[in-house]
Design a protein around this motif. Sequence first.
Motif, PDB file in Angstrom:
ATOM      1  N   ARG A   1       0.816  -1.219   0.000  1.00  0.00           N
ATOM      2  CA  ARG A   1       0.000   0.000   0.000  1.00  0.00           C
ATOM      3  C   ARG A   1       0.844   1.261   0.000  1.00  0.00           C
ATOM      4  O   ARG A   1       0.324   2.353   0.170  1.00  0.00           O
ATOM      5  N   ARG A   2       2.153   1.133  -0.117  1.00  0.00           N
ATOM      6  CA  ARG A   2       3.078   2.269  -0.104  1.00  0.00           C
ATOM      7  C   ARG A   2       2.953   3.049   1.206  1.00  0.00           C
ATOM      8  O   ARG A   2       3.041   4.270   1.237  1.00  0.00           O
ATOM      9  N   ALA A   3       2.734   2.335   2.295  1.00  0.00           N
ATOM     10  CA  ALA A   3       2.499   2.996   3.579  1.00  0.00           C
ATOM     11  C   ALA A   3       3.794   3.384   4.284  1.00  0.00           C
ATOM     12  O   ALA A   3       3.820   4.351   5.025  1.00  0.00           O
ATOM     13  N   PHE A   4       4.865   2.646   4.078  1.00  0.00           N
ATOM     14  CA  PHE A   4       6.131   2.944   4.745  1.00  0.00           C
ATOM     15  C   PHE A   4       7.065   3.670   3.785  1.00  0.00           C
ATOM     16  O   PHE A   4       6.999   3.485   2.582  1.00  0.00           O
ATOM     17  N   PHE A   5       7.948   4.505   4.335  1.00  0.00           N
ATOM     18  CA  PHE A   5       8.843   5.254   3.459  1.00  0.00           C
ATOM     19  C   PHE A   5      10.168   5.544   4.144  1.00  0.00           C
ATOM     20  O   PHE A   5      10.301   5.486   5.364  1.00  0.00           O
ATOM     21  N   ILE A   6      11.140   5.852   3.306  1.00  0.00           N
ATOM     22  CA  ILE A   6      12.423   6.407   3.719  1.00  0.00           C
ATOM     23  C   ILE A   6      12.553   7.722   2.958  1.00  0.00           C
ATOM     24  O   ILE A   6      12.263   7.790   1.766  1.00  0.00           O
ATOM     25  N   ASP A   7      12.970   8.745   3.643  1.00  0.00           N
ATOM     26  CA  ASP A   7      12.992  10.089   3.079  1.00  0.00           C
ATOM     27  C   ASP A   7      14.385  10.686   3.285  1.00  0.00           C
ATOM     28  O   ASP A   7      14.898  10.663   4.406  1.00  0.00           O
ATOM     29  N   ALA A   8      15.003  11.150   2.216  1.00  0.00           N
ATOM     30  CA  ALA A   8      16.326  11.784   2.317  1.00  0.00           C
ATOM     31  C   ALA A   8      16.255  13.160   1.662  1.00  0.00           C
ATOM     32  O   ALA A   8      15.701  13.306   0.569  1.00  0.00           O
ATOM     33  N   ALA A   9      16.808  14.162   2.340  1.00  0.00           N
ATOM     34  CA  ALA A   9      16.774  15.533   1.826  1.00  0.00           C
ATOM     35  C   ALA A   9      18.101  16.224   2.099  1.00  0.00           C
ATOM     36  O   ALA A   9      18.759  15.947   3.098  1.00  0.00           O
ATOM     37  N   ALA A  10      18.482  17.111   1.194  1.00  0.00           N
ATOM     38  CA  ALA A  10      19.712  17.894   1.355  1.00  0.00           C
ATOM     39  C   ALA A  10      19.450  19.307   0.864  1.00  0.00           C
ATOM     40  O   ALA A  10      18.788  19.511  -0.154  1.00  0.00           O
TER      41      ALA A  10
END
Length: 184
Positions: free
Chosen positions: A141-150
């Motif tokens: 369901r695309r419920a979990f995520f990893i997020d990277a930002a710079a």
Amino acid sequence: MRRLLLLLFLGLIGGNCLAQDVPILPPPPKPRMFAFYLSSPLGLLSKGRVKLEFYATRENSISASVCRYWGLFPGYQATLEYRHYFVPPHRHSENFIYAKGGYGDCEALVGGIFFPTNEQGPGQFAIAGGGVGRHFNFGRRRAFFIDAAAGLKGAFVSQSAGQLFYTLGPGSIVDLNFHFGWQF
């Protein structure tokens, strides 16, 4: 007779055209409304962060976060962030740009073995910045995520701050973030 044959021929061709297989596409993913972020385990060495994101549309979101620092400059920071996602059809991952602003308060630098100093914290400060990132979605369901930002940010202080505040502290010019979370 010719008209009858022509009508029968056109009916057969038209019926055959309508009977063609049409691929049935899966329904588009349900639009998400909220996302809950937690700090990465590595970041827990110096701070803890919690962020709640509200998706105004599929491409635009607003989030609020609270961060507690317990490393070099103990204190807290609260930010508001706007994101614009570039959403591909498959939604396995999304690129985004962000802009944020916030307020914080930090105490005097806690010196130690690695940074023996008596540098004072700036007290109250404001930050503003922006950058780019990528949001990776997982699960059926695309419920979990990893997020990277710079990105880059600037800190506006109420009193003088030393160099460590701008390099390793909450006022760091380089803005790197790595989060885990789930969206619903």
